[in-house]
Enzyme design. Structure first.
Site, mmCIF file in Angstrom:
data_model
loop_
_atom_site.group_PDB
_atom_site.id
_atom_site.type_symbol
_atom_site.label_atom_id
_atom_site.label_comp_id
_atom_site.label_asym_id
_atom_site.label_seq_id
_atom_site.Cartn_x
_atom_site.Cartn_y
_atom_site.Cartn_z
ATOM 1 N N TRP A 1 -11.089 4.204 -1.462
ATOM 2 C CA TRP A 1 -9.777 4.443 -0.862
ATOM 3 C C TRP A 1 -8.841 5.177 -1.820
ATOM 4 O O TRP A 1 -8.017 5.981 -1.397
ATOM 5 C CB TRP A 1 -9.169 3.118 -0.391
ATOM 6 C CG TRP A 1 -7.854 3.308 0.294
ATOM 7 C CD1 TRP A 1 -6.652 2.838 -0.121
ATOM 8 C CD2 TRP A 1 -7.603 4.051 1.491
ATOM 9 N NE1 TRP A 1 -5.666 3.238 0.760
ATOM 10 C CE2 TRP A 1 -6.224 3.980 1.758
ATOM 11 C CE3 TRP A 1 -8.414 4.761 2.377
ATOM 12 C CZ2 TRP A 1 -5.623 4.595 2.853
ATOM 13 C CZ3 TRP A 1 -7.817 5.380 3.477
ATOM 14 C CH2 TRP A 1 -6.442 5.290 3.707
ATOM 15 N N TYR B 1 0.671 1.203 -3.119
ATOM 16 C CA TYR B 1 0.173 1.186 -1.741
ATOM 17 C C TYR B 1 0.015 -0.258 -1.266
ATOM 18 O O TYR B 1 0.463 -0.615 -0.172
ATOM 19 C CB TYR B 1 -1.162 1.946 -1.675
ATOM 20 C CG TYR B 1 -1.865 1.839 -0.353
ATOM 21 C CD1 TYR B 1 -1.385 2.515 0.768
ATOM 22 C CD2 TYR B 1 -3.019 1.059 -0.216
ATOM 23 C CE1 TYR B 1 -2.027 2.413 1.999
ATOM 24 C CE2 TYR B 1 -3.660 0.953 1.000
ATOM 25 C CZ TYR B 1 -3.165 1.629 2.105
ATOM 26 O OH TYR B 1 -3.796 1.524 3.318
ATOM 27 N N GLU C 1 -8.589 6.777 7.328
ATOM 28 C CA GLU C 1 -9.677 5.795 7.263
ATOM 29 C C GLU C 1 -11.005 6.446 7.637
ATOM 30 O O GLU C 1 -12.044 6.127 7.059
ATOM 31 C CB GLU C 1 -9.392 4.592 8.174
ATOM 32 C CG GLU C 1 -8.268 3.704 7.695
ATOM 33 C CD GLU C 1 -8.546 2.946 6.409
ATOM 34 O OE1 GLU C 1 -9.712 2.930 5.948
ATOM 35 O OE2 GLU C 1 -7.605 2.364 5.846
#
Length: 197
Positions: free
Chosen positions: A54, A24, A46
């Site tokens: 995350w 990522y 988000e």
């Protein structure tokens, strides 16, 4: 010595060694995104990340894509109470009623932006005058959690009908979607993204 060299010139330390996280970081984070659907996906993810790590979101991203109709705002805007209950029972996503309902409201806000003229992409990129902001941080401690720009964009999003998108969440989105380049200067991606790679 080799480990010190990697720390000075390797990827940003926040992505650690997890292969999914590293991929990522290396291919997505900070790359400017200008298309509506991926921008909407990033906003939604988000908003779900708030209060979580995350990597938790990354591991469930395919589940989110399936559950939320590929983040197609035209489809999501039509979701009602039955879909909310279905999503609350879906183990492939984060089952949080407020965030699910905010996602549906945010899809409707995307459609409203489209109807009023600018569309989501132009609306978001206007916050940085259409060009990514490039920071030059050398340590993670220097990277802010929010800025005056994210404060202003969060206010504008709220005025446009978006929910569950405070300044800290919006700044994380800006970093992810490339509105700001917050790769550390010691990370190869800083220069690559600055050069348009």
């Amino acid at each position: 010595m080799a480990e010190q060299e990697e720390a000075r010139h390797g990827p940003c330390p926040w992505c650690g060694t997890d292969p999914l996280y590293r991929a990522y970081h290396d291919t997505e984070w900070g790359v400017p995104v200008r298309d509506e659907r991926p921008l909407f996906e990033m906003l939604v993810l988000e908003s779900f990340q708030s209060g979580l790590s995350w990597i938790t979101i990354l591991r469930r991203r395919e589940g989110f894509r399936r559950a939320f109709a590929g983040f197609d705002p035209d489809i999501l805007a039509r979701f009602g109470p039955a879909e909310v209950e279905r999503l609350l029972a879906d183990p492939g996503i984060i089952r949080h009623r407020g965030k699910i309902e905010a996602t549906i409201a945010n899809a409707r806000a995307v459609l409203a932006l489209r109807e009023s003229g600018p569309g989501l992409a132009a609306f978001l990129w206007a916050a940085v005058d259409g060009q990514p902001l490039t920071n030059h941080f050398t340590t993670g401690a220097e990277v802010p959690g929010k800025t005056a720009v994210s404060d202003a964009l969060a206010r504008r999003l709220k005025q446009a009908g978006f929910r569950h998108l405070g300044s800290t969440t919006v700044y994380a989105f800006m970093q992810a979607a490339g509105l700001v380049n917050d790769h550390l200067t010691t990370c190869p991606r800083h220069a690559e993204i600055s050069a348009g790679a």
